[in-house]
Design a protein around this motif. Structure first.
Motif, PDB file in Angstrom:
ATOM      1  N   LYS A   1      -4.449   0.711  -5.045  1.00  0.00           N
ATOM      2  CA  LYS A   1      -3.979  -0.588  -5.507  1.00  0.00           C
ATOM      3  C   LYS A   1      -4.404  -0.815  -6.954  1.00  0.00           C
ATOM      4  O   LYS A   1      -3.685  -1.382  -7.740  1.00  0.00           O
ATOM      5  CB  LYS A   1      -4.559  -1.705  -4.628  1.00  0.00           C
ATOM      6  CG  LYS A   1      -3.803  -1.923  -3.329  1.00  0.00           C
ATOM      7  CD  LYS A   1      -4.337  -3.153  -2.632  1.00  0.00           C
ATOM      8  CE  LYS A   1      -3.589  -3.429  -1.351  1.00  0.00           C
ATOM      9  NZ  LYS A   1      -4.107  -4.616  -0.661  1.00  0.00           N
TER      10      LYS A   1
ATOM     11  N   SER B   1      -5.194   1.247   3.415  1.00  0.00           N
ATOM     12  CA  SER B   1      -4.355   0.245   2.762  1.00  0.00           C
ATOM     13  C   SER B   1      -4.893  -0.183   1.409  1.00  0.00           C
ATOM     14  O   SER B   1      -4.153  -0.713   0.585  1.00  0.00           O
ATOM     15  CB  SER B   1      -4.219  -0.990   3.659  1.00  0.00           C
ATOM     16  OG  SER B   1      -5.486  -1.571   3.886  1.00  0.00           O
ATOM     17  N   GLU B   2      -6.188   0.030   1.165  1.00  0.00           N
ATOM     18  CA  GLU B   2      -6.754  -0.376  -0.112  1.00  0.00           C
ATOM     19  C   GLU B   2      -6.644   0.722  -1.173  1.00  0.00           C
ATOM     20  O   GLU B   2      -6.959   0.486  -2.326  1.00  0.00           O
ATOM     21  CB  GLU B   2      -8.223  -0.755   0.068  1.00  0.00           C
ATOM     22  CG  GLU B   2      -8.435  -1.968   0.954  1.00  0.00           C
ATOM     23  CD  GLU B   2      -7.758  -3.202   0.407  1.00  0.00           C
ATOM     24  OE1 GLU B   2      -7.182  -3.972   1.198  1.00  0.00           O
ATOM     25  OE2 GLU B   2      -7.787  -3.398  -0.808  1.00  0.00           O
ATOM     26  N   SER B   3      -6.200   1.912  -0.784  1.00  0.00           N
ATOM     27  CA  SER B   3      -6.110   3.014  -1.740  1.00  0.00           C
ATOM     28  C   SER B   3      -5.065   2.747  -2.797  1.00  0.00           C
ATOM     29  O   SER B   3      -4.001   2.217  -2.531  1.00  0.00           O
ATOM     30  CB  SER B   3      -5.740   4.307  -1.019  1.00  0.00           C
ATOM     31  OG  SER B   3      -6.647   4.580  -0.004  1.00  0.00           O
TER      32      SER B   3
ATOM     33  N   PHE C   1       1.472  -2.049  -4.256  1.00  0.00           N
ATOM     34  CA  PHE C   1       1.601  -0.638  -4.629  1.00  0.00           C
ATOM     35  C   PHE C   1       2.903  -0.425  -5.397  1.00  0.00           C
ATOM     36  O   PHE C   1       2.918   0.178  -6.465  1.00  0.00           O
ATOM     37  CB  PHE C   1       1.579   0.251  -3.387  1.00  0.00           C
ATOM     38  CG  PHE C   1       1.829   1.711  -3.689  1.00  0.00           C
ATOM     39  CD1 PHE C   1       0.820   2.485  -4.221  1.00  0.00           C
ATOM     40  CD2 PHE C   1       3.069   2.285  -3.451  1.00  0.00           C
ATOM     41  CE1 PHE C   1       1.043   3.825  -4.526  1.00  0.00           C
ATOM     42  CE2 PHE C   1       3.299   3.620  -3.745  1.00  0.00           C
ATOM     43  CZ  PHE C   1       2.280   4.393  -4.284  1.00  0.00           C
TER      44      PHE C   1
ATOM     45  N   SER D   1       0.844  -1.195   0.000  1.00  0.00           N
ATOM     46  CA  SER D   1       0.000   0.000   0.000  1.00  0.00           C
ATOM     47  C   SER D   1       0.878   1.244   0.000  1.00  0.00           C
ATOM     48  O   SER D   1       2.070   1.183   0.322  1.00  0.00           O
ATOM     49  CB  SER D   1      -0.908   0.016   1.242  1.00  0.00           C
ATOM     50  OG  SER D   1      -0.123   0.179   2.414  1.00  0.00           O
TER      51      SER D   1
END
Length: 254
Positions: A225, A221-223, A157, A117
């Motif tokens: 990806k 954390s999901e941004s 990432f 991430s």
């Protein structure tokens, strides 16, 4: 929630590699949560939108894009996690410089490893569960977890190898170079944007959390990806595409 419109500019420009003199709109807008004269960064949109029209239709298209960006940005900000670092009111106009001092990726040598991430890259904490596998030429061929299973590159990432960072994009990993403005890759809108304009999706949008309820992790954390979606005409022009030092989003400057 406080919105800060930092820049709104409409102009014509033919960048060095552009095919034509395009109408363009530069929009930079940020959002903050305010609590007791302290501000907490939520999100921002910072990009140049290109119009495919060069006739009277351009004005209508520009207006539509500006409206869509602002509306979607406000909606996105209401469902975004909030940066936990406080910004004093007298530092609000300088929030980027103030917060970037905490970005270890900009202020120290990069640690080799796999970053799942932007948050982990920001904090320079590579995954202890993932490693790079190379061929005999020393080229990275795959990323595996601690069960020796290959993982999808969409789960990553970036990775750092021998002190150099490589960012995941729809066309594979591209080296992240660095100049006085931060990290960037050499790419185009055609390569980076997955879908056509008007989808209502934001560049670098952050999901999860409730503004005013949760002051959580720096970057979800999901941004970032997946493949970023954007507004405007997707030109094949190759330019420096910067990595936003606060969100990890792609920033086009021309």
């Amino acid at each position: 929630m406080v919105l800060l419109l930092e820049e709104l500019k409409v102009y014509n420009e033919q960048a060095p590699n552009d095919l034509a003199n395009y109408p363009k709109t530069k929009i930079k807008i940020s959002s903050f949560l305010k609590r007791n004269d302290r501000y907490y960064f939520i999100n921002r949109f910072n990009n140049v939108i290109i119009e495919d029209y060069t006739d009277s239709k351009a004005g209508k298209s520009i207006t539509k894009n500006i409206l869509e960006v602002i509306v979607e940005f406000i909606k996105d900000s209401y469902s975004s996690l909030v940066l936990r670092n406080q910004i004093p009111e007298n530092q609000l106009e300088n929030y980027e410089a103030y917060l970037s001092t905490n970005n270890k990726s900009l202020n120290q040598e990069l640690k080799d490893g796999v970053y799942l991430s932007f948050k982990s890259f920001f904090e320079q904490t590579p995954s202890s569960q993932h490693t790079l596998e190379k061929n005999k030429k020393g080229e990275v061929k795959k990323i595996v977890n601690n069960q020796d299973l290959k993982i999808s590159i969409s789960e990553v990432f970036c990775y750092v190898d021998n002190g150099k960072a490589y960012r995941i994009t729809p066309v594979g990993f591209l080296e992240m170079k660095k100049d006085e403005n931060g990290f960037y890759i050499l790419s185009s809108r055609t390569q980076l944007f997955a879908q056509k304009a008007g989808t209502g999706a934001m560049i670098g949008g952050i999901a999860g959390g409730m503004v005013g309820v949760l002051v959580g992790a720096a970057i979800d954390s999901e941004s970032n990806k997946g493949v970023a979606k954007g507004f405007g005409f997707k030109t094949p022009t190759i330019t420096k595409v910067y990595i936003d030092p606060l969100t990890g989003a792609f920033i086009f400057t021309e």
